[in-house]
Design an enzyme around this catalytic site. Structure first.
Site, mmCIF file in Angstrom:
data_model
loop_
_atom_site.group_PDB
_atom_site.id
_atom_site.type_symbol
_atom_site.label_atom_id
_atom_site.label_comp_id
_atom_site.label_asym_id
_atom_site.label_seq_id
_atom_site.Cartn_x
_atom_site.Cartn_y
_atom_site.Cartn_z
ATOM 1 C CG ASP A 135 -12.260 40.156 -23.125
ATOM 2 O OD1 ASP A 135 -12.685 40.006 -24.284
ATOM 3 O OD2 ASP A 135 -11.043 40.155 -22.832
ATOM 4 C CE1 TYR A 136 -20.250 37.024 -17.575
ATOM 5 C CE2 TYR A 136 -18.210 36.513 -16.404
ATOM 6 C CZ TYR A 136 -19.596 36.563 -16.450
ATOM 7 O OH TYR A 136 -20.330 36.168 -15.357
#
Length: 290
Positions: free
Chosen positions: A133-134
């Site tokens: 994830d970011y």
């Protein structure tokens, strides 16, 4: 355009359509859909002429696959390379960067300038074979050849790549357990072990947790921990009202990868120490190796 691969057609008993014959003859474009797409893009030559999907092969032809020119600009972003060989690489992804997607500032767009081009005949632009994830930091596995990318993806599918994460969670928590809450209506499984807990005036407790996802659903660990009432510190999507932290981002880190190299059959183990923000909350980590 540059020549990528070529193939001399042997004598055939009967003519066959090019898009059928070409399946699997090139290592960098082995699938039916991939080869058909290459033909439509004008990347396949037969006896020096651009081929069409209607062309039949009779035997004796020279089929050439061209390298598509890319105008895509590289993202100038230095990456820490943990490991690299001709087949694959492991890099450290910082928090706050997308792995891939339509944005320019992605790890995928920064790989070419940070990794050495493979000398193997099916070399491709290096690409990530899984997601982070970011807001998550940690180890990211990269394929450098077409066959390596396929092989590594298969290892993930059959659950032969062991991933370990560390997180800091909120609230009173059991010492260990297994979470099987479905994610997106799909079976999901995560195992957790609490390594340390400290009292907190705002959160009651903060816990350093080791996590082992046994399935790979999107946001699985974040959803699972939120689902048992112990969301990850700094998670702005899965949180408890009044306990949201805006300080230093998400406290989730992909700390370890274990798998057998699909081409040299060697067991590989990679570890990346926890970020400094973890150690500010749990200072004893300065003298520990997780």
């Amino acid at each position: 355009m540059k020549l990528k691969e070529q193939h001399k057609v042997p004598q055939l008993e009967q003519p066959i359509r090019l898009q059928e014959y070409g399946i699997g003859i090139f290592t960098t474009n082995p699938t039916r859909s991939g080869f058909k797409k290459a033909i439509k893009k004008g990347l396949v030559l037969v006896n020096g002429k651009t081929a069409t999907t209607a062309l039949f092969i009779n035997g004796g032809e020279l089929i050439e696959l061209l390298q598509e020119e890319s105008n895509k600009k590289a993202f100038d972003f230095p990456l820490e390379v943990i490991f690299e060989d001709e087949y694959l690489a492991v890099i450290f992804k910082p928090a706050g960067v997308l792995v891939s997607g339509n944005s320019f500032a992605t790890i995928a767009n920064a790989l070419e300038q940070n990794l050495k081009k493979s000398t193997l005949k099916d070399a491709v632009l290096p690409r990530p074979v899984h997601r982070l994830d970011y807001p998550t930091s940690g180890l990211l596995l990269i394929g450098k050849t077409n066959t390596a990318t396929i092989a590594l993806t298969k290892l993930f599918e059959v659950k032969e790549i062991e991933k370990t994460y560390h997180a800091i969670t909120i609230g009173n928590m059991k010492s260990s357990g297994e979470i099987t809450i479905p994610v997106d209506d799909k079976e999901s499984q995560s195992q957790f072990t609490v390594l340390q807990s400290i009292p907190s005036e705002k959160y009651t407790f903060l816990n350093l947790v080791e996590l082992h996802p046994k399935t790979g659903r999107r946001h699985q660990l974040r959803k699972h921990l939120h689902g048992i009432g112990n969301p990850i510190l700094g998670d702005k999507e899965y949180y408890i009202e009044a306990l949201l932290s805006y300080g230093n981002g998400l406290y989730l880190h992909a700390s370890k990868l274990e798998f057998t190299h699909p081409f040299i059959n060697q067991k590989l183990i990679f570890e990346k120490e926890l970020p400094k923000k973890f150690k500010r909350i749990f200072p004893d980590l300065l003298n520990q190796s997780l």
